[in-house]
Design an enzyme around this catalytic site. Structure first.
Site, PDB file in Angstrom:
ATOM      1  CG  ASP A  34      92.436 -36.384  29.620  1.00 60.25           C
ATOM      2  OD1 ASP A  34      93.029 -37.751  28.722  1.00 60.25           O
ATOM      3  OD2 ASP A  34      92.043 -35.718  29.036  1.00 60.25           O
TER       4      ASP A  34
ATOM      5  CG  ASP B 236      87.608 -34.974  26.762  1.00 59.99           C
ATOM      6  OD1 ASP B 236      87.999 -36.320  25.622  1.00 59.99           O
ATOM      7  OD2 ASP B 236      88.280 -33.927  27.105  1.00 59.99           O
TER       8      ASP B 236
ATOM      9  CG  ASP C 145      88.741 -35.120  31.075  1.00 57.46           C
ATOM     10  OD1 ASP C 145      88.394 -35.454  30.132  1.00 57.46           O
ATOM     11  OD2 ASP C 145      89.930 -34.382  31.354  1.00 57.46           O
TER      12      ASP C 145
ATOM     13  NE  ARG D  90      94.030 -39.054  22.543  1.00 54.68           N
ATOM     14  CZ  ARG D  90      92.965 -37.286  22.923  1.00 54.68           C
ATOM     15  NH1 ARG D  90      92.582 -37.339  23.737  1.00 54.68           N
ATOM     16  NH2 ARG D  90      92.461 -36.337  21.394  1.00 54.68           N
TER      17      ARG D  90
END
Length: 329
Positions: free
Chosen positions: A171, A167, A144, A223
């Site tokens: 997050d 990724d 991330d 997302r």
């Protein structure tokens, strides 16, 4: 996503209104009601990260601590250790070691000018609190770019430019809460932002309180965010040429307000690839060249959580293109 050890605790959340600032981009100024402890690093902070909760009077980062300017990975990694307050200024690009690097509590990580950039490594705010990350580009992280996890709280990510991670770009998972992401540009990526990483983690209920405002989702795939269990307020963001926009899953409560969706076939979705859907409330958005948005339920009222002012949705593309990203403070 960075591997975490999600805690299995459930606690009640009490919302108390924090400081107020007009969400006006580079020219933002604190209003009179903003706490007097705020410094230059906190000008423009609104949303859940400004709320007093969890023993924290809003997010102040490293205010009051020593300041250090770093130019190498070694200097930077040493500066973000520990929980003592510190303001860490990033001068120019830094190639971090691959993987995630934990940031201690009470830190302000601030890019100098428009040249601060991290490559390869990402930042993990894991179990920490009171962290500010501003005016920094993130490129080519092996995992991330930024992970906020393990009951981390009071985190503000502002005026960053994120692309091309291994990724997620950001997050927010595992009972993290009181987070604001503002005036950031996201591009060249598939899985942009996940809030709540597993439909089985019911302990996330009552956490994952996140505000997203004046961000530019520039051609990213999906997302924006995908939400499970959390309470998310997305306002005045610009969604451009995305496959899908915002998803409310697993009893999440999402308010989508004053945003501009341009050429987004599925701007908002309910119950996307999860066993259960959430609530999603639409107010005053613009959908141009986009599909039909999905909405259900009342979600929550952000005005009972914190003060904010809404820009007209029609003005959002111009405001966000001009103000989002690095070097726009």
């Amino acid at each position: 996503m960075w591997r975490t050890t999600c805690l299995g605790l459930v606690v009640a959340c009490v919302i108390v209104a924090g400081g107020r600032a007009r969400p006006g981009g580079p020219a933002s100024k604190p209003a009179a009601s903003q706490p007097t402890s705020a410094s230059a690093e906190t000008v423009g902070l609104i949303g859940f990260a400004a709320v007093a909760a969890e023993g924290q009077e809003g997010t102040t980062g490293g205010t009051g601590g020593p300041e250090v300017t770093v130019a190498t990975a070694e200097e930077f990694l040493a500066a973000i250790q520990g929980d003592q307050p510190r303001v860490v200024r990033i001068a120019g690009p830094i190639v971090l070691p691959a993987g995630m690097h934990r940031v201690g509590s009470n830190k302000s990580i601030l890019g100098v000018g428009g040249t601060a950039r991290f490559r390869r490594g990402g930042l993990a705010i894991s179990g920490a609190s009171n962290v500010i990350i501003r005016n920094i580009a993130f490129r080519d992280a092996t995992e991330d770019a930024i992970t906020i996890t393990d009951r981390a709280h009071h985190v503000w990510v502002d005026h960053c430019d994120l692309a091309a991670a291994g990724d997620g770009l950001i997050d927010i998972v595992c009972q993290a809460s009181y987070v604001t992401v503002s005036w950031c540009r996201f591009s060249n990526h598939l899985k942009t932002m996940l809030i709540g990483n597993d439909p089985r983690l019911t302990a996330d209920s009552g956490f994952l309180k996140v505000t997203l405002h004046h961000n530019w989702f520039d051609g990213t795939e999906g997302r924006h965010p995908r939400v499970r269990f959390g309470q998310v307020h997305a306002f005045n963001n610009f969604y451009e040429r995305n496959s899908y926009g915002i998803v409310s899953n697993m009893r999440a409560q999402v308010v989508v307000e004053g945003n501009y969706f341009l050429a987004v076939p599925r701007p908002t979705l309910i119950r996307y690839r999860d066993p259960e859907g959430g609530e999603l409330r639409l107010r005053d958005n613009v959908f141009r060249g986009s599909g039909r948005p999905r909405a259900t339920g009342r979600a929550f009222d952000p005005k009972t959580c914190y003060p904010y002012e809404l820009d007209k949705a029609a003005q959002v593309p111009g405001l966000v293109r001009k103000g989002a990203g690095v070097g726009k403070l």
